[in-house]
Design a protein around this motif. Sequence first.
Motif, PDB file in Angstrom:
ATOM      1  N   ASP A 168      46.970  54.211  11.120  1.00 43.71           N
ATOM      2  CA  ASP A 168      48.018  53.325  11.638  1.00 43.71           C
ATOM      3  C   ASP A 168      48.062  52.038  10.814  1.00 43.71           C
ATOM      4  O   ASP A 168      47.332  51.094  11.070  1.00 43.71           O
ATOM      5  CB  ASP A 168      47.714  53.020  13.108  1.00 43.71           C
ATOM      6  N   PHE A 169      48.925  52.055   9.827  1.00 48.76           N
ATOM      7  CA  PHE A 169      48.954  50.942   8.887  1.00 48.76           C
ATOM      8  C   PHE A 169      49.420  49.645   9.551  1.00 48.76           C
ATOM      9  O   PHE A 169      48.872  48.569   9.312  1.00 48.76           O
ATOM     10  CB  PHE A 169      49.848  51.297   7.702  1.00 48.76           C
ATOM     11  N   ASP A 170      50.425  49.781  10.418  1.00 54.02           N
ATOM     12  CA  ASP A 170      50.949  48.594  11.102  1.00 54.02           C
ATOM     13  C   ASP A 170      49.867  47.899  11.922  1.00 54.02           C
ATOM     14  O   ASP A 170      49.779  46.674  11.950  1.00 54.02           O
ATOM     15  CB  ASP A 170      52.104  48.996  12.040  1.00 54.02           C
ATOM     16  N   LEU A 171      49.025  48.716  12.550  1.00 57.03           N
ATOM     17  CA  LEU A 171      47.957  48.148  13.360  1.00 57.03           C
ATOM     18  C   LEU A 171      46.992  47.365  12.483  1.00 57.03           C
ATOM     19  O   LEU A 171      46.584  46.247  12.806  1.00 57.03           O
ATOM     20  CB  LEU A 171      47.231  49.266  14.103  1.00 57.03           C
ATOM     21  N   LEU A 172      46.658  47.972  11.333  1.00 54.64           N
ATOM     22  CA  LEU A 172      45.724  47.316  10.417  1.00 54.64           C
ATOM     23  C   LEU A 172      46.245  45.950  10.000  1.00 54.64           C
ATOM     24  O   LEU A 172      45.509  44.963   9.977  1.00 54.64           O
ATOM     25  CB  LEU A 172      45.507  48.175   9.167  1.00 54.64           C
ATOM     26  N   VAL A 173      47.530  45.901   9.669  1.00 53.18           N
ATOM     27  CA  VAL A 173      48.114  44.634   9.236  1.00 53.18           C
ATOM     28  C   VAL A 173      48.271  43.694  10.422  1.00 53.18           C
ATOM     29  O   VAL A 173      48.007  42.497  10.322  1.00 53.18           O
ATOM     30  CB  VAL A 173      49.472  44.884   8.553  1.00 53.18           C
ATOM     31  N   GLY A 174      48.642  44.265  11.563  1.00 49.80           N
ATOM     32  CA  GLY A 174      48.952  43.448  12.727  1.00 49.80           C
ATOM     33  C   GLY A 174      47.766  42.637  13.218  1.00 49.80           C
ATOM     34  O   GLY A 174      47.920  41.483  13.621  1.00 49.80           O
ATOM     35  N   ILE A 175      46.550  43.231  13.172  1.00 49.13           N
ATOM     36  CA  ILE A 175      45.413  42.486  13.704  1.00 49.13           C
ATOM     37  C   ILE A 175      44.807  41.552  12.666  1.00 49.13           C
ATOM     38  O   ILE A 175      43.912  40.777  12.977  1.00 49.13           O
ATOM     39  CB  ILE A 175      44.323  43.437  14.256  1.00 49.13           C
ATOM     40  N   PHE A 176      45.334  41.619  11.443  1.00 47.16           N
ATOM     41  CA  PHE A 176      44.704  40.854  10.356  1.00 47.16           C
ATOM     42  C   PHE A 176      44.516  39.367  10.673  1.00 47.16           C
ATOM     43  O   PHE A 176      43.404  38.843  10.548  1.00 47.16           O
ATOM     44  CB  PHE A 176      45.502  41.047   9.066  1.00 47.16           C
TER      45      PHE A 176
END
Lengths: 426, 323
Positions: free
Chosen positions: B2-10
């Motif tokens: 889940d790429f969006d998740l990875l970026v989202g929690i950054f």
Amino acid sequence: MTAVTGALRAWLDRPLPATATVAALLLATAWGVSYFPRSIVLFMLFQGSILTLYLARIPGWVKGVLTAGTLGVLMPVLGSINAYYLEIAIQVGIFAALALGLNIVVGLAGLLDLGYVAFFAVGAYSWAIVGSPQANLIFGGSAFPLPPWWFFAFLFVAVAVAAGAGLLLGLPVLRLHGDYLAIVTLGFGEVIRVLANNLDKPINFTNGPKGITPISRPPIFFEPVLRALGVEAGPVAIYPLYLYFLVLLIVGVTVLVNRRLEDSHIGRAWEAIREDQTAAQAMGVPLVRMKLLAFACGASFAGAVGVLFAAKQVFINPESFTFMESIGVLAMIILGGMGSIPGAILGAAVVTILNLQVLKGMSLWLNELRNAGVSIFGFNLADLPTQLEPAKYERMVFGLILVLMMIFRPQGILPAKRRVRELEDI
Amino acid sequence: MDFDLLVGIFPQVLLDGLILGFMYALIALGYTMVYGVLEFINFAHSEIFILGAFVGVEILLSMKSAGLLDVLPWVLVLLLALAAGMLASGLAAVAVERVAYRPLRHAPRLIPLISAIGVSFFLQDLIRLFESIWRNSFNLVYPTMDALNHRFELTSTIDVSVKSLVVIVASLLMLWALYVIVNRTKIGTAIRAVAEDQAAASLMGINVNRMISLTFLIGGAMGGAAGVLFGVQYGLINPYTGFIPGLKAFTAAVLGGIGNIPGAMMGGLVLGLLEAFAASYLSLLTGGAFGAEYKDIFAFSILILILIFRPKGLLGEVVRERA
């Protein structure tokens, strides 16, 4: 007063009176314990008279006979009267063997290892996994637990595995010196514990914090002999004594190996490294090989004891292998005297007895006072905070031992002979 | 994945990492300053740190029971807790040095280290003993203060609480103050001189023992401040909580180059960030096989790798071999 002590000393300096005194002490205290099996003080007096046996000036063979009689006959008899004393003796033995192993690394080679308990854990888990149904979860099938006979094989397997772990740790860190090495070994110990705690997924190796149980015990191979002798005893009665003699055997072997190593050229090389690494290297001591050997030797003892520990406990989990255990073993050899074999055994005995008897005894006593509602100087002891439990203050004991010994007697209670001469030079 | 998740929690992970990093930096200073002066790992510093946290919680709890906690302005309350924690930890560090380290100053290298381990264990149980008698519990929780728990919403997924900001601001202020003391004052010059060469410093009329005590005082006070901030940020403390953060702060000090003050600050931040990212991303990246529980192993592996490949640390203070 001086005349009395002088006469006493002159009396004890001669072999015959000394032997008689020590034997009388041992028998008297043992009789006392058998008469009042619940008295902690009397049992400690008995332990104290074992120490006088070591210190007394008696010819070697007499000492050997007395020691064999005390540990081989008196102790088991007392243990059958009060099983807790045998448990204490077994624990003293386990820690004595651990302390002797650490003594090689810290005392002889001078490499401060703060993660020693990791090797103990490696040994314990290696038997725990195959000596219980746990291994079925890893390899599938239902071949495990292995038959109890394998216990003896695993004493040696664990020696090899732990020595391997010692090499694994030793190779990368041996370039470090002194205090850095100490911190890295501490980190290694924590890593092993965290792994044991978490390797229940993706493949279940260690069952995580829940621990592994039931672990097989060694087989009672001498049962036919017992039956022929007309002794009818179930496993519950046999195992404590059996484990006690196994521990005694392991401690004996450990002492023997330690003594042989100490006087060999390897032992001398270790001591040379401890004293001055650069000078040792200049004299042709192969530093890396000798340091690795020290790590592997020390680790291998811990591995073998670990197997025994797993079998004794039947259940192990990562809680038994914390940093505190490493420091506890370190406190033992520092109390007894770094590099000294009798010192390591004495240290193990004193620290274990402090933990299991003195602190526990104080806890029980305090609880009794609390329940009885005794008041002292108008303060009712029933109001004592419930969190106040002396048995939980092991760390304070270890800490005090370490600090006080370092400041007042860095050579320990029974210092190694060579160490005494060194400290005189400083 | 889940790429969006990875970026989202950054951003959230970055913030957590910074807070952790400042905490490590403050603690690491105590290790690095003492090492710079005495070439000795003050193993008991982790307990000096947690002592600060306990003094802080005692102040806050007693204010709460006196009904002052909600009456006084929160800045004042916090400053009081911080000052008390710093004072107690600083004095404790000086006392420990006087009792357990000074008699061993000329002993072989491992002897003071073993003594320091002993002090560390002793202090843990001493705190436990005190709190067991005083409060009948040694797991204490920082009282919640509404003003500190207020959260600013930056975006719909990211928010930052007042206490996080307090931790960051307080750490920055303290690091700046330390920098000024060490580099711009006469006392700081004297401390640096002692670190450089004790004999020469004493010939120049510097009282070496007093400077060593002062080093412990400053390092201990920083540790105590970190303890109070730790309590404010994470809430629950017990006498054994200090050990792991202490070990990691030591790692941070080594990472930055031990004995080097800016190095300790940088090492703390780097380690805090790495750890926060490891804790959040490890389980995402490995599909849940390895989770946040491996973050301790991660920190220790970093320590071992640095010691093997770059023992001088990132900012490279030369480590001298002492015979």
